[in-house]
Design an enzyme around this catalytic site. Structure first.
Site, PDB file in Angstrom:
ATOM      1  N   ASP A  77       0.824  -1.211   0.000  1.00 48.07           N
ATOM      2  CA  ASP A  77       0.000   0.000   0.000  1.00 48.07           C
ATOM      3  C   ASP A  77       0.857   1.258   0.000  1.00 48.07           C
ATOM      4  O   ASP A  77       2.016   1.257   0.413  1.00 48.07           O
ATOM      5  CB  ASP A  77      -0.964   0.008   1.195  1.00 48.07           C
ATOM      6  CG  ASP A  77      -0.243  -0.082   2.545  1.00 48.07           C
ATOM      7  OD1 ASP A  77       0.784  -0.782   2.624  1.00 48.07           O
ATOM      8  OD2 ASP A  77      -0.710   0.552   3.502  1.00 48.07           O
ATOM      9  N   GLU A 137       0.223  -1.530   5.591  1.00 52.21           N
ATOM     10  CA  GLU A 137       1.354  -1.121   6.417  1.00 52.21           C
ATOM     11  C   GLU A 137       1.247   0.352   6.798  1.00 52.21           C
ATOM     12  O   GLU A 137       1.578   0.740   7.929  1.00 52.21           O
ATOM     13  CB  GLU A 137       2.670  -1.368   5.662  1.00 52.21           C
ATOM     14  CG  GLU A 137       3.928  -1.109   6.474  1.00 52.21           C
ATOM     15  CD  GLU A 137       4.468   0.314   6.380  1.00 52.21           C
ATOM     16  OE1 GLU A 137       5.390   0.650   7.136  1.00 52.21           O
ATOM     17  OE2 GLU A 137       3.949   1.110   5.544  1.00 52.21           O
TER      18      GLU A 137
END
Length: 375
Positions: A77, A137
């Protein structure tokens, strides 16, 4: 394919944390399968109903249950990008740099790993390596937390991908976060003695909180810049009108403790400061809501990975002041190093870029790490 060509494909796939990472995961799975790798997906639906997945990929001849000698870990991400950054998903060359969302944090690292895999045969590939991709994350390492809860990962050495300009990050700061709400007593501002300003009490508390950095100077760790626990007041809200003594004020305080400074220690200091203000003013009540308190990680003994990196990329070791999945991996791996191309100072902005020379160098280093010793 070289790393720049792969990075162009990865940047074109939007993966902000609010969106599904499955399009990128599927692209990587297809890439690996045609090069003799197998992939295990660990799918889940996040709290907003978005489908996501973590991934563990190994060479096809390797049992998925076998221990991992060396793991390469990348989160998939990115942070959201501003609408004004119209070229965010188009990798753009500017001199010796490649610009794009995720270029250094951390799609550049993933591109290098895939390019290294593409440059060698499966016969040359060490069987005990793995690629681990995670979701979420950027919003608290939630994907890694899920993966560790679902699996029994056994890792000897781990590379956690983050932009460090290829300096090995051998230690990392922790992370703490709390919401503080100050309750006072409302009154008309023409008659201030009838109330007690929550904003004024919050301001006094904030000044004392900022002074905690100086108090904690004894926890200095020169691996980091700055070499101490840092504290930040990120947002503040309070009051209802210009002519009303504020009855409530709330703010967020975060801290990044050095590995030798327990994250709970700052939380306890916050509680002590709040109690002293309450004692001085009986009409003030302060509520502290702990949101996160995660320890950092200290350097492990110089292991085989660090020794090889010192030979392949002789750069000074450093400490990582920003958050990463290394704090989780350090609990299960014998050795953890945070490293990757690019500089975190450019990440999370429309300035995000990665030097081409670092992409090429990191690809070559990964190729050496991935290959069998005899090849």
């Amino acid at each position: 394919m070289n790393a720049a060509e792969i990075l162009q494909e990865l940047v074109a796939i939007p993966t902000p944390s609010a969106a599904s990472n499955l399009p990128l995961i599927n692209w990587v799975v297809s890439f690996l399968q045609t090069r003799g790798w197998q992939a295990s997906l660990f799918s889940y639906t996040d709290e907003n109903g978005v489908d996501k997945a973590n991934l563990i990929a190994r060479p096809s001849a390797t049992s998925p249950q076998s221990a991992i000698d060396l793991a390469f870990i990348c989160h998939t991400d990115t942070v959201p990008f501003a609408q004004s950054w119209t070229e965010a998903l188009q990798l753009r060359a500017d001199g010796q740099y490649l610009h794009g969302c995720g270029a250094c944090d951390v799609k550049g690292s993933l591109a290098c790993f895939l390019a290294a895999i593409d440059s060698i045969s499966t016969r040359q590939t060490h069987p005990d390596i793995a690629l681990i991709l995670t979701a979420d994350e950027e919003i608290g390492c939630k994907g890694m937390d899920r993966l560790l809860a679902q699996t029994d990962l056994r890792i000897r050495s781990a590379i956690v991908s983050e932009p460090t300009s290829l300096h090995p990050g051998i230690a990392g700061k922790g992370y703490g976060l709390a919401r503080i709400t100050v309750h006072g007593a409302e009154a008309h501002s023409a008659f201030p003695a009838e109330g007690s300003s929550a904003i004024a009490a919050a301001a006094e508390l904030i000044v004392r909180i900022q002074q905690l950095e100086t108090i904690r100077q004894q926890m200095l760790d020169t691996l980091f810049d700055p070499p101490r626990t840092t504290i930040n007041i990120g947002t503040i809200h309070g009051g209802t009108a210009k002519n009303i003594v504020a009855g409530e004020c709330s703010f967020l305080v975060e801290w990044r403790p050095t590995p030798n400074d327990p994250p709970q220690a700052v939380l306890q200091a916050l509680k002590s400061l709040a109690a002293s203000i309450e004692t001085a003013n009986s009409r003030i009540c302060i509520y502290i809501e702990p949101l996160r308190a995660e320890p950092g990680f200290s350097p492990s003994a110089s292991g085989p990975l660090w020794q090889r990196l010192e030979a392949l990329a002789p750069r000074d070791a450093t400490g990582i002041s920003f958050g990463s999945e290394a704090t989780r991996i350090a609990q299960i791996a014998q050795e953890v190093i945070v490293i990757g191309p690019g500089d975190m100072h450019t990440a999370h902005s429309d300035r995000e870029c990665v030097p081409v020379v670092e992409l090429d160098e990191w690809t070559a280093i990964l190729r050496s790490l991935i290959c069998r010793a005899e090849s």
